[in-house]
Design a protein around this motif. Structure first.
Motif, PDB file in Angstrom:
ATOM      1  N   PHE A 180       0.801  -1.229   0.000  1.00  0.00           N
ATOM      2  CA  PHE A 180       0.000   0.000   0.000  1.00  0.00           C
ATOM      3  C   PHE A 180       0.837   1.284   0.000  1.00  0.00           C
ATOM      4  CE2 PHE A 180      -3.380  -2.926   1.623  1.00  0.00           C
ATOM      5  CZ  PHE A 180      -4.290  -2.697   0.594  1.00  0.00           C
ATOM      6  N   THR A 181       2.156   1.156   0.085  1.00  0.00           N
ATOM      7  CA  THR A 181       3.003   2.355  -0.017  1.00  0.00           C
ATOM      8  C   THR A 181       3.891   2.247  -1.250  1.00  0.00           C
ATOM      9  OG1 THR A 181       4.731   1.501   1.523  1.00  0.00           O
ATOM     10  CG2 THR A 181       2.939   2.812   2.460  1.00  0.00           C
ATOM     11  N   VAL A 182       4.932   1.456  -1.182  1.00  0.00           N
ATOM     12  CA  VAL A 182       5.913   1.381  -2.275  1.00  0.00           C
ATOM     13  C   VAL A 182       5.266   0.975  -3.606  1.00  0.00           C
ATOM     14  CG1 VAL A 182       8.024   0.236  -3.063  1.00  0.00           C
ATOM     15  CG2 VAL A 182       7.775   0.854  -0.649  1.00  0.00           C
ATOM     16  N   GLU A 183       4.304   0.071  -3.561  1.00  0.00           N
ATOM     17  CA  GLU A 183       3.697  -0.373  -4.825  1.00  0.00           C
ATOM     18  C   GLU A 183       2.476   0.447  -5.256  1.00  0.00           C
ATOM     19  OE1 GLU A 183       5.027  -2.327  -6.878  1.00  0.00           O
ATOM     20  OE2 GLU A 183       6.322  -3.697  -5.747  1.00  0.00           O
ATOM     21  N   PHE A 184       1.585   0.778  -4.314  1.00  0.00           N
ATOM     22  CA  PHE A 184       0.318   1.409  -4.726  1.00  0.00           C
ATOM     23  C   PHE A 184      -0.014   2.693  -3.966  1.00  0.00           C
ATOM     24  CE2 PHE A 184       0.124  -2.859  -6.404  1.00  0.00           C
ATOM     25  CZ  PHE A 184      -0.274  -2.603  -7.700  1.00  0.00           C
ATOM     26  N   GLY A 185       1.029   3.378  -3.488  1.00  0.00           N
ATOM     27  CA  GLY A 185       0.799   4.581  -2.710  1.00  0.00           C
ATOM     28  C   GLY A 185       0.439   5.810  -3.533  1.00  0.00           C
ATOM     29  N   LEU A 186      -0.437   6.640  -2.925  1.00  0.00           N
ATOM     30  CA  LEU A 186      -0.740   7.976  -3.463  1.00  0.00           C
ATOM     31  C   LEU A 186      -0.278   9.005  -2.438  1.00  0.00           C
ATOM     32  CD1 LEU A 186      -4.417   7.482  -4.791  1.00  0.00           C
ATOM     33  CD2 LEU A 186      -2.273   7.340  -6.110  1.00  0.00           C
ATOM     34  N   ILE A 187      -0.010  10.211  -2.898  1.00  0.00           N
ATOM     35  CA  ILE A 187       0.469  11.280  -2.012  1.00  0.00           C
ATOM     36  C   ILE A 187      -0.296  12.568  -2.295  1.00  0.00           C
ATOM     37  CG2 ILE A 187       2.407  11.755  -3.624  1.00  0.00           C
ATOM     38  CD1 ILE A 187       4.100  12.511  -1.114  1.00  0.00           C
ATOM     39  N   LEU A 193      -3.634  15.429  -5.768  1.00  0.00           N
ATOM     40  CA  LEU A 193      -3.261  14.042  -5.503  1.00  0.00           C
ATOM     41  C   LEU A 193      -2.285  13.560  -6.581  1.00  0.00           C
ATOM     42  CD1 LEU A 193      -4.235  12.049  -3.362  1.00  0.00           C
ATOM     43  CD2 LEU A 193      -5.986  11.281  -4.981  1.00  0.00           C
ATOM     44  N   ARG A 194      -1.229  12.860  -6.141  1.00  0.00           N
ATOM     45  CA  ARG A 194      -0.233  12.351  -7.084  1.00  0.00           C
ATOM     46  C   ARG A 194       0.111  10.904  -6.742  1.00  0.00           C
ATOM     47  NH1 ARG A 194      -1.608  16.407  -9.146  1.00  0.00           N
ATOM     48  NH2 ARG A 194      -0.369  18.107 -10.024  1.00  0.00           N
ATOM     49  N   ILE A 195       0.725  10.235  -7.720  1.00  0.00           N
ATOM     50  CA  ILE A 195       1.120   8.829  -7.547  1.00  0.00           C
ATOM     51  C   ILE A 195       2.580   8.743  -7.120  1.00  0.00           C
ATOM     52  CG2 ILE A 195       1.348   6.603  -8.726  1.00  0.00           C
ATOM     53  CD1 ILE A 195      -0.480   7.874 -10.975  1.00  0.00           C
ATOM     54  N   TYR A 196       2.865   7.839  -6.161  1.00  0.00           N
ATOM     55  CA  TYR A 196       4.275   7.478  -5.953  1.00  0.00           C
ATOM     56  C   TYR A 196       4.505   5.967  -5.996  1.00  0.00           C
ATOM     57  CZ  TYR A 196       3.476   6.213  -1.006  1.00  0.00           C
ATOM     58  OH  TYR A 196       3.058   5.615   0.147  1.00  0.00           O
ATOM     59  N   GLY A 197       3.432   5.168  -6.008  1.00  0.00           N
ATOM     60  CA  GLY A 197       3.579   3.708  -6.010  1.00  0.00           C
ATOM     61  C   GLY A 197       4.021   3.177  -7.366  1.00  0.00           C
ATOM     62  N   ALA A 198       5.025   2.292  -7.326  1.00  0.00           N
ATOM     63  CA  ALA A 198       5.621   1.762  -8.560  1.00  0.00           C
ATOM     64  C   ALA A 198       4.663   0.888  -9.360  1.00  0.00           C
ATOM     65  CB  ALA A 198       6.871   0.955  -8.228  1.00  0.00           C
ATOM     66  N   GLY A 199       3.762   0.189  -8.663  1.00  0.00           N
ATOM     67  CA  GLY A 199       2.801  -0.647  -9.370  1.00  0.00           C
ATOM     68  C   GLY A 199       1.856   0.195 -10.217  1.00  0.00           C
ATOM     69  N   SER A 207      -2.607   4.139 -13.754  1.00  0.00           N
ATOM     70  CA  SER A 207      -2.252   5.554 -13.553  1.00  0.00           C
ATOM     71  C   SER A 207      -3.492   6.442 -13.695  1.00  0.00           C
ATOM     72  CB  SER A 207      -1.179   6.005 -14.561  1.00  0.00           C
ATOM     73  OG  SER A 207       0.044   5.365 -14.288  1.00  0.00           O
ATOM     74  N   HIS A 208      -4.342   6.106 -14.660  1.00  0.00           N
ATOM     75  CA  HIS A 208      -5.612   6.822 -14.792  1.00  0.00           C
ATOM     76  C   HIS A 208      -6.560   6.468 -13.640  1.00  0.00           C
ATOM     77  CE1 HIS A 208      -5.142   8.685 -18.715  1.00  0.00           C
ATOM     78  NE2 HIS A 208      -4.601   7.575 -19.168  1.00  0.00           N
ATOM     79  N   TYR A 209      -6.749   5.164 -13.487  1.00  0.00           N
ATOM     80  CA  TYR A 209      -7.761   4.667 -12.549  1.00  0.00           C
ATOM     81  C   TYR A 209      -7.529   5.147 -11.119  1.00  0.00           C
ATOM     82  CZ  TYR A 209     -10.541   1.204  -9.988  1.00  0.00           C
ATOM     83  OH  TYR A 209     -11.425   0.588  -9.157  1.00  0.00           O
ATOM     84  N   SER A 210      -6.282   5.044 -10.641  1.00  0.00           N
ATOM     85  CA  SER A 210      -6.014   5.334  -9.228  1.00  0.00           C
ATOM     86  C   SER A 210      -6.355   6.775  -8.874  1.00  0.00           C
ATOM     87  CB  SER A 210      -4.544   5.052  -8.913  1.00  0.00           C
ATOM     88  OG  SER A 210      -3.706   5.911  -9.671  1.00  0.00           O
ATOM     89  N   LEU A 211      -6.155   7.683  -9.820  1.00  0.00           N
ATOM     90  CA  LEU A 211      -6.406   9.109  -9.553  1.00  0.00           C
ATOM     91  C   LEU A 211      -7.779   9.570 -10.011  1.00  0.00           C
ATOM     92  CD1 LEU A 211      -3.045  10.765 -10.699  1.00  0.00           C
ATOM     93  CD2 LEU A 211      -3.774  10.290  -8.345  1.00  0.00           C
TER      94      LEU A 211
END
Ligand code: PHE
Ligand code: FE
Length: 296
Positions: A180-187, A193-199, A207-211
């Protein structure tokens, strides 16, 4: 990837590594001569598609990292070249590995600021999704943030925590934190809202869906809650957790986890899509399109 799961070598990893060998710590020289023209073209295709999505979606630290690393848009990068930039910035190094490696070996590498990167790239018939990590996920997704000093320290601390969690029965809980952080984290940032998770960063659709999708939950970061939360590895996430800064993440995970594991070991696991009374709800997901099969 979930390092706590049982270790099975996927077929594609066996095929790609035929005739190659690795050391006891699973590292190997990057086999440059194994890359075909088609492999470099796959890199170029994925890179172009993903880089176009990232402005306004990836966090600034990621964008700064990928620029400073001078990752090639055209060819699969040479680890030695990237390592010069990484070493100078944060003292991290990439090491080539055959694919997924056992959890204890993975933790040891991270604890020593070595990031294991799968050397091979996915095949053109499977550009969008493959269950196991390849070089595009490992390198494009993970490595740019290792140029950020705070995030770099977090990943090392995670590795040390993994070495320790083994004897404390904490591996599943720790794996969820990674997920929930390194792979799928948002910040959350002042710009939004931005993405930082590598997954997410290595997937155009997520990338579209999560945000942008109304379907998933977006909840404020909560360490013990995350450690009990189930997840999906076969579909988009039902829930994303949002941090306010890498400093927050680093500080929240700095205390000794031994008493924490003991305190929450017997608490029930939380289904991937549930929202609990204590959650900070940034967005309540509509649940549209969620799979009805069991969470991991
Ligand atoms: N502080 C954790 C422990 O004592 C280690 C850790 C740090 C785990 C950062 C994850 C992330 O076990
Ligand atoms: Fe990963």
């Amino acid at each position: 990837m979930n390092q706590a799961e049982e270790f099975i070598v996927p077929d594609i990893t066996v095929r790609k590594n035929a005739g190659l060998s690795h050391d006891a710590d699973y590292t190997m020289p990057q086999p440059q001569d194994r890359y075909t023209k088609a492999d470099h073209a796959t890199w170029a295709t994925l890179y172009a598609r993903q880089v176009a999505l990232l402005p306004g979606r990836a966090c600034d630290e990621y964008l700064a990292g990928i620029a400073a690393l001078q990752v090639s848009p055209e060819r699969i990068p040479d680890f030695a070249e990237l390592n010069r930039h990484l070493m100078a910035a944060t003292g991290w190094q990439l090491v080539a590995v055959p694919g997924l490696i056992p959890g204890d070996v993975f933790f040891e590498h991270l604890a020593h600021r070595r990031f294991p990167v799968t050397w091979w790239i996915r095949e053109p018939d499977n550009l969008d999704y493959l269950p196991e990590p390849d070089i595009f996920h490992d390198l494009f997704g993970h490595v740019p943030l290792l140029m950020d000093p705070v995030f770099a320290d977090y990943v090392q601390a995670y590795g040390k925590g993994g070495v320790k969690a083994d004897s404390l029965g904490g591996l599943d809980m720790l794996a969820r934190l990674y997920w929930f952080t390194v792979e799928f984290g948002l910040i959350n940032t002042p710009k939004g809202l931005r993405i930082y998770g590598a997954g997410i960063l290595s997937s155009s659709s997520e990338s579209h869906y999560s945000l942008e999708s109304d379907s998933p939950n977006r909840l404020g970061f909560d360490l013990t809650r995350i450690m009990k939360t189930r997840y999906r590895y076969d579909s988009f996430q039902k829930t994303y957790f949002v941090i306010d800064s890498f400093e927050q993440l680093f500080k929240a995970t700095e205390p000794d986890f031994a008493p924490l594991y003991a305190a929450i070991a017997d608490k029930p696991e939380i289904p991937a899509g549930d929202i609990l009374p204590g959650d900070t709800v940034l967005h309540r997901g509509t649940g549209e399109g969620w799979p009805d099969t069991e969470d991991a």
